[in-house]
Write a protein that holds these residues in place. Structure first.
Motif, PDB file in Angstrom:
ATOM      1  N   GLU A 158      75.132  34.113  54.662  1.00 23.34           N
ATOM      2  CA  GLU A 158      75.492  33.328  55.841  1.00 23.34           C
ATOM      3  C   GLU A 158      75.572  34.223  57.070  1.00 23.34           C
ATOM      4  N   LYS A 161      72.159  34.691  58.423  1.00 26.47           N
ATOM      5  CA  LYS A 161      71.681  33.433  59.000  1.00 26.47           C
ATOM      6  C   LYS A 161      72.308  33.174  60.367  1.00 26.47           C
ATOM      7  N   ASN A 162      73.562  33.612  60.554  1.00 25.13           N
ATOM      8  CA  ASN A 162      74.277  33.352  61.807  1.00 25.13           C
ATOM      9  C   ASN A 162      73.886  34.297  62.943  1.00 25.13           C
ATOM     10  N   SER A 242      80.997  36.128  63.759  1.00 26.60           N
ATOM     11  CA  SER A 242      80.124  34.965  63.567  1.00 26.60           C
ATOM     12  C   SER A 242      80.226  34.343  62.186  1.00 26.60           C
ATOM     13  N   THR A 243      80.952  34.987  61.273  1.00 26.49           N
ATOM     14  CA  THR A 243      80.980  34.513  59.884  1.00 26.49           C
ATOM     15  C   THR A 243      82.416  34.340  59.412  1.00 26.49           C
TER      16      THR A 243
END
Length: 287
Positions: A158, A161-162, A242-243
């Motif tokens: 993730e 991806k972010n 961001s995660t």
């Protein structure tokens, strides 16, 4: 790496931490259930089996039957002051089983990916399917912040991806030098392994980050340790901004599994003078 107050805390529905095999004992599961466990682990990154009642040798035997014989450690010397039920050849005890005031797992209170055996094992990539199992025998009532005792995890698939496209493309060109952890006695003599920051998972083929620990050095910056440190700190900060973080709140009898190739984690400090913690750890590469 600890980011302290700058770390972003977000409540969210994570793919991590799914409970599986409800009502089952790991000492008595079928081959189909073993396959389902591994399928869930690759899919979710972190899974938990609850309400287990195991001794160390049973956890070790389960690991061999489920994942194979490639386990790290071995030849552990039994401690006469600790119950034999907590000890086995490949099991490491974390916590303070003899009421130590300095917990044995203190080094794991910063963000990292476990890689104790990967740099030392010829033929294994750093993103090998290295599965870590942690079985909670005794759980402290709370951490040093008065919160339920937990371990935190972050999803590096993730996280990738972010990132924005430009950052993804930048990182895909960078490789890291990975060293054996400093607590491994032969670490000084272990050659570094080089591995890309952006890693493709061996089962799901999803791209994610592989960061190791904060002593990892980008290739080309070996003679610029300050610059390497700043690069890694900036990358870690970007990931945490961001995660979201998944926190697993421990209950005695939990066995938590995580796929080291797609997950970073850290333990949360607790007061070892006040509470006792016993957790059995075992790491194995899925064959």
């Amino acid at each position: 790496m600890s980011l302290g107050k700058e770390q972003k805390q977000i409540q969210y529905q994570s793919r991590l931490g799914v409970e599986i095999l409800q009502g089952c004992s790991l000492t008595d599961i079928t081959e189909q259930q073993r396959d389902e466990l591994k399928k869930s682990l690759w899919q979710h990154g972190v899974v938990v089996v609850k309400q287990q009642n195991l001794i160390a040798s049973e956890l070790e035997e389960f690991a061999k039957k489920t994942f194979g014989n490639l386990m790290f450690g071995g030849s552990n010397i039994l401690d006469p002051d600790i119950s034999p039920d907590l000890q086995s050849q490949y099991i490491n005890i974390l916590g303070n089983p003899k009421k130590e005031t300095e917990p044995l797992e203190k080094f794991a209170w910063k963000w990292h990916q476990d890689k104790d055996g990967l740099p030392r094992t010829e033929g294994l990539d750093m993103n090998a399917l290295y599965v870590v199992m942690l079985y909670a025998v005794k759980v402290p009532k709370e951490d040093i912040n008065g919160q339920p005792h937990s371990t935190q995890f972050i999803d590096l698939i993730e996280a990738y991806k972010n990132l924005d496209i430009e950052r993804q493309q930048q990182l895909e060109k960078i490789f890291l030098c990975h060293k054996a952890p400093s607590f491994i006695k032969e670490a000084v003599d272990t050659p570094n392994k080089v591995h890309p920051i952006v890693s493709t998972h061996k089962i799901t083929n999803k791209k994610g980050l592989y960061l190791g620990i904060d002593t990892t050095i980008p290739v080309g910056m070996e003679n610029n340790l300050e610059g390497a440190k700043n690069f890694m700190e900036d990358l870690f900060q970007t990931v945490f901004n961001s995660t979201p973080i998944y926190s697993h709140v421990w209950q005695e009898g939990d066995v938590i599994f995580w796929d080291n190739s797609q997950i970073m984690h850290r333990g949360i400090p607790y007061d070892a003078k006040k509470y006792k913690r016993i957790a059995l750890r075992l790491g194995v590469v899925d064959e």
